[in-house]
Enzyme design. Structure first.
Site, PDB file in Angstrom:
ATOM      1  N   SER A  18     -75.495  67.683  80.369  1.00  0.00           N
ATOM      2  CA  SER A  18     -75.578  66.350  79.759  1.00  0.00           C
ATOM      3  C   SER A  18     -75.196  65.258  80.758  1.00  0.00           C
ATOM      4  O   SER A  18     -74.184  65.365  81.453  1.00  0.00           O
ATOM      5  CB  SER A  18     -74.620  66.298  78.558  1.00  0.00           C
ATOM      6  OG  SER A  18     -74.542  64.991  78.055  1.00  0.00           O
TER       7      SER A  18
ATOM      8  N   LYS B 163     -77.966  63.342  76.964  1.00  0.00           N
ATOM      9  CA  LYS B 163     -76.730  62.643  77.370  1.00  0.00           C
ATOM     10  C   LYS B 163     -75.920  62.277  76.131  1.00  0.00           C
ATOM     11  O   LYS B 163     -76.471  62.083  75.058  1.00  0.00           O
ATOM     12  CB  LYS B 163     -77.093  61.383  78.169  1.00  0.00           C
ATOM     13  CG  LYS B 163     -75.837  60.580  78.556  1.00  0.00           C
ATOM     14  CD  LYS B 163     -76.038  59.665  79.723  1.00  0.00           C
ATOM     15  CE  LYS B 163     -74.795  58.782  79.917  1.00  0.00           C
ATOM     16  NZ  LYS B 163     -73.600  59.553  80.308  1.00  0.00           N
TER      17      LYS B 163
ATOM     18  N   CYS C  63     -64.850  63.811  78.032  1.00  0.00           N
ATOM     19  CA  CYS C  63     -65.257  62.739  78.947  1.00  0.00           C
ATOM     20  C   CYS C  63     -64.028  62.050  79.536  1.00  0.00           C
ATOM     21  O   CYS C  63     -63.196  61.531  78.803  1.00  0.00           O
ATOM     22  CB  CYS C  63     -66.132  61.703  78.241  1.00  0.00           C
ATOM     23  SG  CYS C  63     -66.627  60.400  79.401  1.00  0.00           S
TER      24      CYS C  63
HETATM   25  C1  FMN Z   1     -73.592  60.769  86.322  1.00  0.00           C
HETATM   26  C2  FMN Z   1     -73.001  61.763  85.361  1.00  0.00           C
HETATM   27  C3  FMN Z   1     -72.989  61.478  84.000  1.00  0.00           C
HETATM   28  C4  FMN Z   1     -72.445  62.397  83.109  1.00  0.00           C
HETATM   29  N1  FMN Z   1     -72.467  62.103  81.766  1.00  0.00           N
HETATM   30  C5  FMN Z   1     -72.016  63.039  80.878  1.00  0.00           C
HETATM   31  C6  FMN Z   1     -72.131  62.796  79.479  1.00  0.00           C
HETATM   32  O1  FMN Z   1     -72.657  61.770  79.020  1.00  0.00           O
HETATM   33  N2  FMN Z   1     -71.657  63.755  78.633  1.00  0.00           N
HETATM   34  C7  FMN Z   1     -71.093  64.924  79.076  1.00  0.00           C
HETATM   35  O2  FMN Z   1     -70.680  65.770  78.260  1.00  0.00           O
HETATM   36  N3  FMN Z   1     -70.991  65.183  80.413  1.00  0.00           N
HETATM   37  C8  FMN Z   1     -71.441  64.280  81.307  1.00  0.00           C
HETATM   38  N4  FMN Z   1     -71.366  64.550  82.652  1.00  0.00           N
HETATM   39  C9  FMN Z   1     -70.785  65.830  83.108  1.00  0.00           C
HETATM   40  C10 FMN Z   1     -71.851  66.899  83.378  1.00  0.00           C
HETATM   41  O3  FMN Z   1     -72.559  67.222  82.202  1.00  0.00           O
HETATM   42  C11 FMN Z   1     -71.231  68.198  83.953  1.00  0.00           C
HETATM   43  O4  FMN Z   1     -70.324  68.740  83.024  1.00  0.00           O
HETATM   44  C12 FMN Z   1     -70.501  67.970  85.265  1.00  0.00           C
HETATM   45  O5  FMN Z   1     -71.127  66.980  86.044  1.00  0.00           O
HETATM   46  C13 FMN Z   1     -70.385  69.252  86.088  1.00  0.00           C
HETATM   47  O6  FMN Z   1     -71.639  69.794  86.412  1.00  0.00           O
HETATM   48  P1  FMN Z   1     -72.421  69.431  87.797  1.00  0.00           P
HETATM   49  O7  FMN Z   1     -71.436  69.656  88.907  1.00  0.00           O
HETATM   50  O8  FMN Z   1     -73.590  70.377  87.829  1.00  0.00           O
HETATM   51  O9  FMN Z   1     -72.829  68.012  87.687  1.00  0.00           O
HETATM   52  C14 FMN Z   1     -71.888  63.631  83.580  1.00  0.00           C
HETATM   53  C15 FMN Z   1     -71.911  63.906  84.952  1.00  0.00           C
HETATM   54  C16 FMN Z   1     -72.454  62.995  85.842  1.00  0.00           C
HETATM   55  C17 FMN Z   1     -72.468  63.333  87.306  1.00  0.00           C
END
Ligand code: FMN
Length: 305
Positions: free
Chosen positions: A22, A46, A131
């Site tokens: 997300s 998201k 979050c």
């Molecule tokens: C730009 C950005 C926006 C994010 N927005 C959300 C969100 O709206 N809701 C959520 O549960 N996680 C959000 N996350 C977290 C990601 O879903 C994920 O848990 C986290 O980034 C770790 O995974 P990754 O290293 O593959 O990005 C966000 C991450 C990033 C980088």
């Protein structure tokens, strides 16, 4: 015969175990110009709140070694507009849609889930109690087993959709929180959300993010995420969606070996928009080469002798 990538994730039938995390993937359709969304195991939207939210003031993203720091602050159009504008489009892809829900009070989580329970075409809810970028709600609910189980109990009352709870790594004992949400009625857990971090601009002496502190994601957090998936997998019986730094097939396999039933890819989409599809293909190839018939044969199979 091709290996079987299909899984049943807390009642959600998926043709493969790969979804987007997300956030970085928006509402899904932003990536339709780069990939065929119908190839994904599921699409994760998201975070959606009750009312439209503008998010935090910029700058709200900066780059670090092996990752990014963000403080978007749950910017979204609110549940009603999501249902009217995005859901009909996403339904066309015939892929399970998991809606990530956020709130600043328990009542807000309940209201959004109640609304989503009344519409067709949603396969599951991912409850974001993790979050780090909002002052009210978010990770505060995920930081103690008492508040985590309270929000899950209340939401469980209004929805029969599969309920996956997304946990924060910014706690002393993630296992305790995972157990508490399982007891409260969660059908699965997602881990991990971002780790708290800070960057300072040495020219201006100011923090790089307007919110000062943000959430770290990307390859830098992968070993922490794997450790947490492995620890939680020993302690609970509901499935785990593993995420945090996945950027290659090898990264994804580590999560399965640690105990994840499915995986989600976030930050890596910003670098390579095709990454989800490449990982689906790569998993199939890996299983074939190693002589496995199905993905579940490697789940939790890390050898600890
Ligand atoms: C730009 C950005 C926006 C994010 N927005 C959300 C969100 O709206 N809701 C959520 O549960 N996680 C959000 N996350 C977290 C990601 O879903 C994920 O848990 C986290 O980034 C770790 O995974 P990754 O290293 O593959 O990005 C966000 C991450 C990033 C980088």
């Amino acid at each position: 015969m091709k290996p079987d990538l299909s899984i049943d994730l807390a009642g959600i039938k998926m043709k493969n175990p790969v979804m987007n995390a997300s956030g970085p993937f928006g509402c899904g359709w932003e990536y339709a110009q780069f990939i065929d969304l119908s190839k994904l195991g599921a699409i994760v939207v998201k975070s959606i709140t009750l009312k439209e939210q503008r998010g935090n003031p910029p700058p709200r993203m900066c780059e670090t070694a092996s990752g990014i720091l963000n403080s978007i602050g749950l910017q979204n159009k609110g549940v009603d507009r999501f249902v009217q504008e995005d859901l009909p489009y996403l339904r066309n892809y015939n892929v399970p849609i998991i809606v990530n829900v956020a709130g600043s009070t328990i009542d807000e989580y309940v209201a959004v889930c109640d609304r989503l329970n009344q519409v067709h075409g949603i396969s599951g809810i991912e409850l974001n109690i993790s979050c780090p970028n909002v002052k009210k709600g978010g990770a505060i609910f995920g930081s103690s087993s008492r508040s985590a189980s309270k929000v899950v109990t209340e939401v469980r009352r209004v929805t029969n959709l599969p309920l996956i709870v997304k946990l924060t790594p910014n706690v002393t004992d993630i296992v305790k929180i995972a157990r508490s949400v399982e007891i409260a009625g969660a059908d699965g857990v997602s881990l991990i959300n971002t780790l708290l971090g800070m960057c300072i601009d040495v020219e201006t002496f100011r923090p790089e993010l307007a919110s000062i502190i943000g959430g770290l994601s990307g390859p830098a957090i992968k070993p922490i995420a794997i450790r947490m998936v492995w620890q939680v997998a020993q302690a609970i019986d509901i499935p785990i969606i593993g995420m945090g730094g996945i950027a290659s097939v090898k990264d994804a396999i580590e999560f399965f070996l640690a105990g994840a039933t499915a995986i989600a890819i976030g930050t890596a989409n910003l670098i390579n928009p095709q990454i989800t599809i490449e990982i689906i293909r790569g998993l199939e190839k890996f299983l074939e080469e190693k002589g496995f018939e199905a993905i579940w044969e490697i789940v939790g199979k890390v050898r600890i002798d």
